[in-house]
Design a protein around this motif. Structure first.
Motif, mmCIF file in Angstrom:
data_model
loop_
_atom_site.group_PDB
_atom_site.id
_atom_site.type_symbol
_atom_site.label_atom_id
_atom_site.label_comp_id
_atom_site.label_asym_id
_atom_site.label_seq_id
_atom_site.Cartn_x
_atom_site.Cartn_y
_atom_site.Cartn_z
ATOM 1 N N THR A 146 -2.283 176.735 79.551
ATOM 2 C CA THR A 146 -3.739 176.661 79.361
ATOM 3 C C THR A 146 -4.485 176.455 80.677
ATOM 4 O O THR A 146 -5.715 176.366 80.677
ATOM 5 C CB THR A 146 -4.096 175.524 78.390
ATOM 6 O OG1 THR A 146 -3.499 174.304 78.837
ATOM 7 C CG2 THR A 146 -3.612 175.840 76.989
ATOM 8 N N ARG A 190 -12.544 181.683 77.005
ATOM 9 C CA ARG A 190 -13.086 182.128 75.722
ATOM 10 C C ARG A 190 -12.006 182.708 74.822
ATOM 11 O O ARG A 190 -12.237 182.897 73.625
ATOM 12 C CB ARG A 190 -14.183 183.178 75.948
ATOM 13 C CG ARG A 190 -15.451 182.632 76.583
ATOM 14 C CD ARG A 190 -16.573 183.655 76.530
ATOM 15 N NE ARG A 190 -17.762 183.159 77.197
ATOM 16 C CZ ARG A 190 -18.088 183.423 78.460
ATOM 17 N NH1 ARG A 190 -17.283 184.188 79.189
ATOM 18 N NH2 ARG A 190 -19.180 182.918 78.998
ATOM 19 N N THR A 247 -7.672 178.272 73.004
ATOM 20 C CA THR A 247 -8.098 176.907 72.700
ATOM 21 C C THR A 247 -6.871 176.013 72.748
ATOM 22 O O THR A 247 -5.741 176.476 72.526
ATOM 23 C CB THR A 247 -8.790 176.812 71.330
ATOM 24 O OG1 THR A 247 -9.485 175.583 71.238
ATOM 25 C CG2 THR A 247 -7.780 176.895 70.188
ATOM 26 N N ASN A 292 -20.727 172.965 71.312
ATOM 27 C CA ASN A 292 -19.631 173.890 71.607
ATOM 28 C C ASN A 292 -20.075 175.335 71.467
ATOM 29 O O ASN A 292 -19.688 176.199 72.265
ATOM 30 C CB ASN A 292 -18.448 173.615 70.672
ATOM 31 C CG ASN A 292 -17.493 172.596 71.241
ATOM 32 O OD1 ASN A 292 -17.925 171.668 71.929
ATOM 33 N ND2 ASN A 292 -16.209 172.742 70.978
ATOM 34 N N TYR A 352 -19.860 178.081 74.565
ATOM 35 C CA TYR A 352 -19.123 179.340 74.455
ATOM 36 C C TYR A 352 -20.027 180.533 74.200
ATOM 37 O O TYR A 352 -19.540 181.635 73.948
ATOM 38 C CB TYR A 352 -18.073 179.233 73.347
ATOM 39 C CG TYR A 352 -16.875 178.408 73.738
ATOM 40 C CD1 TYR A 352 -15.877 178.935 74.557
ATOM 41 C CD2 TYR A 352 -16.737 177.104 73.291
ATOM 42 C CE1 TYR A 352 -14.778 178.185 74.915
ATOM 43 C CE2 TYR A 352 -15.633 176.341 73.647
ATOM 44 C CZ TYR A 352 -14.666 176.886 74.455
ATOM 45 O OH TYR A 352 -13.569 176.131 74.818
ATOM 46 N N ALA A 401 -12.658 173.603 67.953
ATOM 47 C CA ALA A 401 -11.738 174.379 68.775
ATOM 48 C C ALA A 401 -11.732 175.861 68.403
ATOM 49 O O ALA A 401 -11.436 176.714 69.249
ATOM 50 C CB ALA A 401 -10.330 173.802 68.651
ATOM 51 N N PRO A 422 -10.874 181.940 69.130
ATOM 52 C CA PRO A 422 -9.925 182.283 70.197
ATOM 53 C C PRO A 422 -8.786 183.167 69.696
ATOM 54 O O PRO A 422 -8.426 183.118 68.512
ATOM 55 C CB PRO A 422 -9.398 180.909 70.634
ATOM 56 C CG PRO A 422 -9.527 180.062 69.404
ATOM 57 C CD PRO A 422 -10.792 180.527 68.737
ATOM 58 N N LEU A 425 -4.033 180.092 70.169
ATOM 59 C CA LEU A 425 -4.206 178.673 69.859
ATOM 60 C C LEU A 425 -2.984 177.906 70.343
ATOM 61 O O LEU A 425 -1.853 178.197 69.922
ATOM 62 C CB LEU A 425 -4.353 178.449 68.349
ATOM 63 C CG LEU A 425 -5.663 178.844 67.664
ATOM 64 C CD1 LEU A 425 -5.874 180.358 67.685
ATOM 65 C CD2 LEU A 425 -5.661 178.353 66.222
#
Length: 331
Positions: free
Chosen positions: A71, A97, A100, A122, A126, A170, A175, A178
């Protein structure tokens, strides 16, 4: 094309090496010693789009360190990794983007504000349009049973309710990948089930790729056809969940209910004794001698009931990590 690539990925830390005691502490100020800790040692695997993969290992195995490299939270010491076509530690906005990271022991919601305020924040971060965010939040809230709770301050939500709100935060930007680190940690059975069902539905509806770590094997058996095992920073196994039993569990579990308590009787002659209490007995018996052992049990003991099953997957995993044997990938 693989959406997650780890190629000989490694991470080591240089840490102070100090003995306990006052003299050692004083000496450490004068002449510092260091040692190198290898948290991850050349791990390699790939994950295809839409896969749901369990990432397992005992505490300290290197799971969270690997997730942090994938990540972009930490820089690898060696090897390379690629996620959704990006080098993670470059931390490009387009990459962020696409992914998560949910950590069961961490939270991103603001403690004293209603959960909805954090969710709206959030959405702004985003760049999710307000109408799109409202629609997505409505769908997720309905699926998770959170429609009437999002206006409450986060501190007034239960642990399970907070975890559901964390998942909503999240996944609001939808996304593609994950990374889930103990997402059901500390939750009760009902909350765990709700989170699992939600993640399964997200995968099926949106094709999201999941890499999941959990100490609850129910999470893994419910969601992950494929598992990757890591131990002491090294890859031990990469293949199907069922393949673990076939390769690492050449034995079956025999459960007995005796007609009379067998106080003081030694059952070790039949196999490995897991439990021998009153009239209940559990034995581990190798497959090659299973038939003859069952015949002996029926002939030599007064049995009210007998069943033969595969051992619990938790037991199999424990034996794997205890043995510490690395095996190649299998289908």
């Amino acid at each position: 094309m693989s959406i997650v690539v780890a190629d000989n990925l490694a991470k080591s830390y240089r840490v102070a090496d100090k003995a306990p005691g006052m003299l050692a502490t004083v000496g450490h100020f004068i002449h510092r010693k260091f040692k190198t800790i290898e948290a991850v040692k050349g791990v390699s695997f790939t994950i295809e789009p839409g896969e749901v993969v369990g990432f397992l290992g005992p505490n300290g195995a290197g799971k969270t360190t690997t997730l942090k490299m994938l990540t972009g939270l930490i820089h690898p010491s060696g090897g390379r990794c690629e996620v959704a076509g990006f080098v993670p530690f470059a931390r490009k906005p387009a990459f962020l983007r696409r992914i998560t990271l949910v950590m069961g022991q961490k939270q991103q919601l603001l403690w004293d504000l209603p959960a909805m305020d954090s969710l709206r924040l959030n959405a702004a971060v985003y760049e999710v349009p307000a109408d799109v965010a409202k629609e997505r939040l409505g769908v997720m809230a309905e699926m998770l049973g959170m429609s009437k709770l999002l206006e409450q301050p986060v501190r007034k939500l239960s642990l399970g309710e907070r975890m559901k709100a964390e998942l909503m935060a999240a996944l609001l930007h939808r996304p593609a990948v994950l990374f889930l680190d103990e997402p059901t940690l500390g939750l009760d059975v009902n909350a765990q089930s709700a989170v699992r069902n939600f993640l399964r539905e997200y995968n099926q509806q949106h094709g999201g790729t999941l890499l999941l770590t959990s100490h609850y094997m129910a999470d893994i058996t419910a969601l992950c056809p494929r598992v990757i095992l890591i131990h002491r920073g090294e890859l031990m196994y990469d293949g199907s969940l069922e393949g673990i039993r076939q390769r690492f569990a050449p034995y079956r579990e025999v459960k007995l209910e005796l007609r009379q308590p067998a106080a003081g009787r030694d059952f070790a002659c039949y196999g490995e004794v897991v439990l021998a209490q009153e009239r209940d007995v559990r034995l581990i018996v190798h497959r090659e001698v299973l038939t003859t052992t069952v015949q002996r049990l029926l002939e030599e003991l007064e049995i009210a009931d007998l069943s033969v099953t595969d051992p619990p997957i938790e037991d199999v995993m424990g034996r794997i990590f205890e043995a510490g044997t690395t095996v190649p990938k299998t289908s």
